[in-house]
Design an enzyme around this catalytic site. Structure first.
Site, PDB file in Angstrom:
ATOM      1  N   THR A 195       0.848  -1.187   0.000  1.00  0.00           N
ATOM      2  CA  THR A 195       0.000   0.000   0.000  1.00  0.00           C
ATOM      3  C   THR A 195       0.885   1.239   0.000  1.00  0.00           C
ATOM      4  OG1 THR A 195      -1.819  -1.066   1.177  1.00  0.00           O
ATOM      5  CG2 THR A 195      -1.649   1.314   1.409  1.00  0.00           C
ATOM      6  N   VAL A 224     -13.351  -4.164   1.805  1.00  0.00           N
ATOM      7  CA  VAL A 224     -12.689  -2.867   1.755  1.00  0.00           C
ATOM      8  C   VAL A 224     -11.891  -2.702   3.047  1.00  0.00           C
ATOM      9  CG1 VAL A 224     -12.980  -0.363   1.688  1.00  0.00           C
ATOM     10  CG2 VAL A 224     -14.475  -1.827   0.318  1.00  0.00           C
ATOM     11  N   GLY A 225     -10.647  -2.285   2.931  1.00  0.00           N
ATOM     12  CA  GLY A 225      -9.800  -2.080   4.098  1.00  0.00           C
ATOM     13  C   GLY A 225      -9.832  -0.650   4.596  1.00  0.00           C
ATOM     14  N   ASP A 226      -8.789  -0.261   5.286  1.00  0.00           N
ATOM     15  CA  ASP A 226      -8.761   1.063   5.925  1.00  0.00           C
ATOM     16  C   ASP A 226      -8.333   2.184   4.981  1.00  0.00           C
ATOM     17  OD1 ASP A 226      -6.104  -0.169   6.039  1.00  0.00           O
ATOM     18  OD2 ASP A 226      -5.511   1.654   7.061  1.00  0.00           O
ATOM     19  N   THR A 246      -0.709   1.944   6.848  1.00  0.00           N
ATOM     20  CA  THR A 246      -0.535   0.735   6.051  1.00  0.00           C
ATOM     21  C   THR A 246      -0.473  -0.470   6.975  1.00  0.00           C
ATOM     22  OG1 THR A 246       0.955  -0.462   4.552  1.00  0.00           O
ATOM     23  CG2 THR A 246       1.981   1.137   6.030  1.00  0.00           C
ATOM     24  N   HIS A 248      -2.800  -4.264   8.325  1.00  0.00           N
ATOM     25  CA  HIS A 248      -4.011  -5.089   8.304  1.00  0.00           C
ATOM     26  C   HIS A 248      -5.221  -4.182   8.546  1.00  0.00           C
ATOM     27  CE1 HIS A 248      -5.731  -9.319   9.307  1.00  0.00           C
ATOM     28  NE2 HIS A 248      -6.607  -8.565   8.661  1.00  0.00           N
TER      29      HIS A 248
END
Length: 329
Positions: A195, A224-226, A246, A248
């Site tokens: 990322t 969808v992640g953070d 960046t 988990h």
């Protein structure tokens, strides 16, 4: 002239000159870049590959810094630096993004302006060459903050964005990683990093932050992640700091990491370093979450804590030499 009169005159002269002491020319400025955190060890990266990473990080760093040095905005610097990293197959953003369970590239991004707290975010993109550009368009040309999937791409079409076939993003290296992950039915730790993000402070004292990603290898449909979530993976506020995260993503969302760093500065009077360390080295570690952040505050202080074996990172602050690092040393 008596000493008393001299002191009075000197005082009034200093008052008259004081507004000129803090000017765009004297304001500290600079930027910080990350290319992802994870199980990044020296023994797993060849000298040739390391050189490629350093050169690309330096290219993005120099591009962003030149914009700031010439009086450009922190927002423009963040945007330009991230574009370079999105176009590089070395990172998990834009070209070279990791693949979903279905073998597709699916991209997310967000950007935020610390001057007015305006923000834009996009997720689930499959045909937008530079997702950070669309995130900025959402911020500047729509009444919304967050747009996803086909709707976001339709908005891009209406604004004459370049759309590309999904295989534009897929590199041979990512395809091989995908095949291996599919065989194992699990995600390899070596394939999670990548990322990209950037935070910047310009000569006018304005902060900005941006993050762009391809997400996690073998992610499930709709995940969808953070990175595109304002307050989790991206946050900027001129009163405090700018942050890009960046790691988990699920854990960064639960702790609202980026916004919480700003809160600790604003409400607890913590330094940038202490606030960033508290989230990354304490709270995230307590819930077994891996990752890191890059951050810059309104005074030009920088923090880059991470709790993994490495994080691609680069720093360039006015009056100082540029710094580029990868490993935990």
């Amino acid at each position: 002239m008596c000493v008393k009169k001299k002191l009075i005159i000197a005082f009034f002269i200093s008052v008259l000159l004081m507004p000129n002491l803090i000017t765009p020319q004297n304001q500290k400025f600079g930027l910080v870049i990350h290319g992802g955190a994870g199980n990044i060890k020296r023994e797993n990266i060849s000298a040739e590959k390391e050189k490629e990473y350093v050169e690309k990080l330096n290219e993005a760093l120099q591009k962003g810094y030149s914009i700031l040095e010439n009086g450009g905005s922190s927002l423009d610097a963040v945007n330009a630096a991230i574009n370079i990293l999105e176009d590089s197959p070395l990172f998990n953003a834009g070209k070279g993004a990791v693949l979903t369970e279905k073998g597709e590239a699916e991209l997310d991004a967000s950007i935020m302006d610390g001057k007015n707290l305006m923000a834009g975010a996009v997720a689930g993109l499959k045909h937008i060459k530079n997702p950070i550009n669309l995130a900025r368009l959402v911020m500047e040309k729509s009444p919304h903050v967050f747009m996803i999937g086909q709707g976001a791409e339709e908005f891009a079409k209406q604004n004459n964005f370049e759309l590309v076939p999904n295989d534009y993003f897929i590199t041979e290296e990512r395809l091989n990683q995908y095949k291996k992950a599919k065989e194992k039915l699990q995600q390899s730790e070596n394939e999670k990093h990548g990322t990209v993000g950037c935070v910047a402070l310009d000569k006018n004292g304005n902060l900005a932050a941006g993050t762009s990603t391809g997400g996690m290898m073998m992610k499930k449909f709709g995940r969808v992640g953070d990175s595109p979530i304002i307050g989790a993976g991206t946050y900027a506020n001129n009163n405090t700091c700018a942050v890009s995260a960046t790691g988990h993503g699920e854990f960064f969302i639960r702790l609202s990491v980026a916004h919480e760093i700003s809160n600790l500065i604003e409400y607890k009077n913590l330094s940038l370093q202490d606030a960033a360390n508290e989230l990354v080295l304490n709270r995230l570690k307590k819930i077994n979450a891996e990752g890191g952040v890059i951050a810059i505050d309104k005074n030009g202080n920088v923090a880059t804590p991470f709790n993994t074996t490495g994080m691609f990172r680069a720093i360039y602050i006015s009056g100082e030499k540029p710094i580029i690092k990868i490993f935990n040393n």
